[in-house]
Motif scaffolding. Structure first.
Motif, PDB file in Angstrom:
ATOM      1  N   SER A 246       0.833  -1.198   0.000  1.00 31.72           N
ATOM      2  CA  SER A 246       0.000   0.000   0.000  1.00 31.72           C
ATOM      3  C   SER A 246       0.871   1.253   0.000  1.00 31.72           C
ATOM      4  O   SER A 246       0.576   2.217  -0.707  1.00 31.72           O
TER       5      SER A 246
ATOM      6  N   THR B 262       2.323   1.647  -3.495  1.00 35.45           N
ATOM      7  CA  THR B 262       1.366   2.081  -4.518  1.00 35.45           C
ATOM      8  C   THR B 262       0.939   3.524  -4.276  1.00 35.45           C
ATOM      9  O   THR B 262       0.713   4.290  -5.208  1.00 35.45           O
TER      10      THR B 262
ATOM     11  N   VAL C 265       1.158  -4.875  -6.754  1.00 36.64           N
ATOM     12  CA  VAL C 265       0.604  -3.677  -7.377  1.00 36.64           C
ATOM     13  C   VAL C 265       0.405  -3.862  -8.886  1.00 36.64           C
ATOM     14  O   VAL C 265      -0.473  -3.239  -9.462  1.00 36.64           O
TER      15      VAL C 265
ATOM     16  N   MET D 251      -1.388  -0.228 -10.510  1.00 34.24           N
ATOM     17  CA  MET D 251      -0.465   0.744  -9.919  1.00 34.24           C
ATOM     18  C   MET D 251      -1.238   1.959  -9.406  1.00 34.24           C
ATOM     19  O   MET D 251      -2.043   2.534 -10.126  1.00 34.24           O
TER      20      MET D 251
ATOM     21  N   ALA E  72      -4.303  -2.617  -4.364  1.00 31.34           N
ATOM     22  CA  ALA E  72      -3.248  -3.255  -3.568  1.00 31.34           C
ATOM     23  C   ALA E  72      -3.850  -4.300  -2.639  1.00 31.34           C
ATOM     24  O   ALA E  72      -3.288  -5.384  -2.456  1.00 31.34           O
TER      25      ALA E  72
END
Lengths: 336, 416
Positions: free
Chosen positions: A63, A66, A280, A285, A291
């Protein structure tokens, strides 16, 4: 959701059937024929739970990755180093103070600081030059890896699980019925459940912060068009620093989590960088829900793979990545 | 992966600064797994190597030995890359390599492309390395994985009364060889091996593997090493596992027994077998332990040398002693040196070692049990010593050849 059903009724049906089958597999008592075919229910349930909890860990790492990519278009290949650094900090704190919770706090703060330094000293100087940033972060990850090897050695470190989290608990899921008719419940390590719960809370909090607060609004606006946002008078550099700190801090927390239920050693940085890249790419992305979905899929694939097709378990995650890249190259939940 | 692809890093070269006289030097290349899952094993291997240099010195006649160390990560290609770099760039004449099973097979095959050089195995223990199509210039002074399990199966069956066991092991040649030795003996005694699970080297999350362990067995045999073993034990403890355990040679070893955290306590009482036992009374062994302890400060070493340190020590010993026998003469494609290596009998810390026709060690094996020394440190206590273990494990070579090569499913659980 409804739009998805309207646009792809066949896919929606398949997804609903798959969810129904999965729920039945989890909650029903398996008939003997099924147990003969694919093994005991206990093994299956454990693999599913492990996949979900491992997904929680992957989500924590990915996370931050991303988020940083979504806002700044930085592919930070030193993200794995931040994970390992957070883990080592967490180990040092938990070994010296004995407090697991404190390890999280300190690891978060210190890795966030490293993140701030990275943003201010490195990324700000080469804004918009994707390739240069990528190369520099690869270089940095090697430098960090060797520095950490120098400081901590090649040993395995494990962060001590607090006593109240050691051992399994019984979950109200029946794995089998004894011949006496007495049900056998699933026993599952408590620490993994707690860690999973924590990652869900962090994920939800992040989602709320992004969608319900003013700063979240600014970040989302920055993701969409950061030039216009800067033109409206927002001090975009401060937002960048904040997001980078948060993303790095999350990697640090993930390091403590990883050090608790796995172990820390040189090489883990690359492993988690690779895992978050795969996550990701699968999820999309720059997307937080992406994510989460990607982490869940990869975690489940790894664990179910290691039980049911152990020889090819390593390949499964990459197969998924290849499939996603072939069919939906922008990732499952990407908007663009 | 990134690190591996970026090439090999010669970690250090143990150069002595030039003395007043220009001496002729003999260059020796050393590899160890200083990266990846087996990092700790590689580091202790290097400690064993340095202990040997402390004891034996670096002089051969009027020549000086010069060492170059290269790092690998337990994969065969990393080992070949390291060896190639040592030969082509550093121009070494003798190699002390490699550490791990798959590496050993690859380096043995590579050795055939350089028949003029000498390869001395450092610590790898896959059976195939010296059993199948051996290289004439590859010498192994440690036993293979199957030899290191001799005595375990029978002891478990006769003394511990285990009848059914299951195994969990890393999916590569050394562990295949270990399980081969165990299964052959345990099933030969009448026991049953109900289930063999294989996990990839470098597995981090063992929770599902642990859940899949069968309940209806007397003991579970663990053939894991390095980070994998520590991760397994940690998660085994979290899952509340209670089964009797048995261990392979790098599972019950100081690399694991002195790891940080308390997961290792699950191993107390575990039965294992290996080419060494931490608490062996033999004066040669005790002297080696003391040399090892004196060579490094306590926080830079294990309480007692690991199997890897012992193997590197023995291999280095063979390298130097044979070189002294021929007075450092490496002429004629090192033929005198190779002849000396083939003949030499070592008084190694873990018992006498001599080589067979395939240049594979015949040595002493130990059945051990893990004990707590009362201060929280774990050691392997010797329960049985078996001398003169050869590569065919005492079987007639023709019978042994019929069993097949160690793999995921070989040998079958039966009496051969």
């Amino acid at each position: 959701m409804t739009r998805f059903v309207e646009r792809h009724p066949a896919w929606a049906l398949i997804v609903i059937i798959a969810i129904a089958v999965a729920l039945w597999l989890i909650f029903a008592v398996w008939p003997p024929g099924l147990e003969d075919a694919i093994g005991r229910k206990r093994v299956f349930l454990n693999a599913v739970f492990n996949g979900i909890t491992l997904g929680g860990l992957y989500f924590l790492v990915a996370s931050g990755f991303t988020l940083i990519f979504g806002l700044m278009r930085n592919v930070n290949l030193a993200h794995g180093s931040l994970y390992l650094f957070g883990g080592y900090v967490g180990y040092a704190i938990s070994a010296s103070t004995g407090s697991w919770i404190l390890a999280f706090i300190v690891a978060f703060i210190l890795t966030a600081l490293v993140g701030v330094l990275l943003q201010v000293l490195v990324f700000r100087r080469m804004e918009g030059q994707d390739l240069r940033q990528t190369m520099v972060t690869i270089g940095l990850s090697i430098v960090f890896a060797d520095l950490m090897l120098w400081a901590c050695g090649g040993d395995f470190y494990q962060i001590q699980t607090p006593n109240w989290l050691i051992g399994p608990i019984e979950l109200p899921l029946i794995t089998a019925v004894k011949s006496s008719g007495e049900p056998v419940y699933l026993r599952y390590p408590l620490v993994r459940l707690v860690i999973f719960l924590a990652s869900v809370i962090i994920g939800v909090a992040m989602w709320l912060a992004l969608n319900r607060t003013r700063i979240g609004m600014i970040i989302r606006a920055g993701v969409d068009d950061r030039d216009i946002l800067a033109a409206t008078g927002v001090r975009i550099q401060i937002v960048f620093v904040l997001v980078f700190a948060l993303g790095a801090g999350l990697a640090g927390i993930a390091g403590v989590v990883g050090g608790t239920f796995q172990s820390l050693s040189p090489g883990e940085d690359i492993r988690f960088l690779l895992a978050s890249l795969v996550v990701v790419i699968v999820g999309g992305m720059g997307s937080i829900p992406g994510a989460a979905l990607g982490a869940l899929i990869i975690g489940l694939a790894e664990q179910l793979g290691s039980v049911y097709i152990p020889t090819y378990a390593i390949v499964v995650t990459f197969l998924i990545m290849v499939l996603v890249l072939a069919l939906r190259p922008q990732g499952l939940l990407a908007r663009r | 992966m990134l690190k591996g692809s970026l090439g090999l890093i010669a970690l250090s070269s143990l150069l002595l600064s030039g003395t007043a006289f220009a001496q002729e030097k003999i260059k020796v290349g050393v590899t160890a797994t200083l990266e990846g899952t087996y990092t700790v094993l590689g580091e202790d291997g290097i400690r064993g190597f340095q202990t040997a240099l402390n004891v034996l010195g670096k002089k051969v006649g009027d020549k000086e030995l010069e060492f170059v160390i290269a790092s690998t990560d337990a994969t065969p290609d990393s080992a070949v890359r390291a060896v190639r770099k040592l030969i082509e760039q550093d121009k070494v004449q003798i190699l002390l390599s490699p550490l791990s099973g798959d590496e050993g097979i690859a380096v043995k095959n590579f050795a055939k492309t350089h028949p003029e050089l000498t390869f001395i195995n450092a610590a790898s223990g896959a059976q195939e390395t010296t059993y199948v199509d051996p290289a004439p210039n590859f010498f192994r002074y440690n036993m293979d994985g199957a030899q290191w399990q001799v005595g375990l199966g029978k002891y478990a069956y006769d003394e511990k009364k285990y009848r059914k066991i299951a195994t969990v092991g890393e999916d590569y040649s050394f562990i295949y060889t270990q399980v081969f030795g165990l299964v052959l003996e345990f099933c030969g005694a009448g026991g049953q091996v109900t289930n063999r699970q294989w996990v990839p080297l470098g597995t981090k999350d063992f929770a599902s593997v642990i859940a899949a362990l069968p309940d209806d067995v007397d003991a579970i045999y663990l053939g894991l090493g390095g980070a994998d073993a520590v991760n397994f034990l940690n998660q085994y403890q979290q899952a509340g596992g209670k089964a009797h355990l048995m261990g392979g040679s790098i599972m019950i070893d100081q690399t694991i027994l002195s790891s940080k955290g308390n997961a290792k306590n699950a191993l107390i009482g575990t039965l294992a077998a290996s080419g060494q036992a931490d608490t062996w009374e033999d004066p040669g062994w005790q002297k080696f332990v003391k040399d090892y302890q004196d060579a490094f400060p306590p926080n830079k070493r294990f309480p007692s040398p690991s199997l890897l340190a012992t193997n590197y020590y023995g291999s280095t010993m063979a390298l130097i002693l044979a070189l002294r026998q021929v007075n450092g003469d490496l002429s004629d494609n090192q033929s005198k040196y190779k002849a000396a290596l083939a003949k030499i009998e070592l008084d190694a810390p873990n018992g006498k070692i001599k080589l067979d026709a395939n240049r594979q060690a015949i040595g002493t094996n130990f059945v051990t049990e893990v004990v707590d020394d009362g201060k929280g440190a774990l050691f392997s206590k010797v329960v049985k010593v078996i001398p003169n273990v050869n590569q065919t494990l005492g079987y007639d070579p023709a019978v042994f050849a019929k069993i097949g090569l160690p793999s995921r499913t070989v040998p079958e659980c039966k009496k051969y």
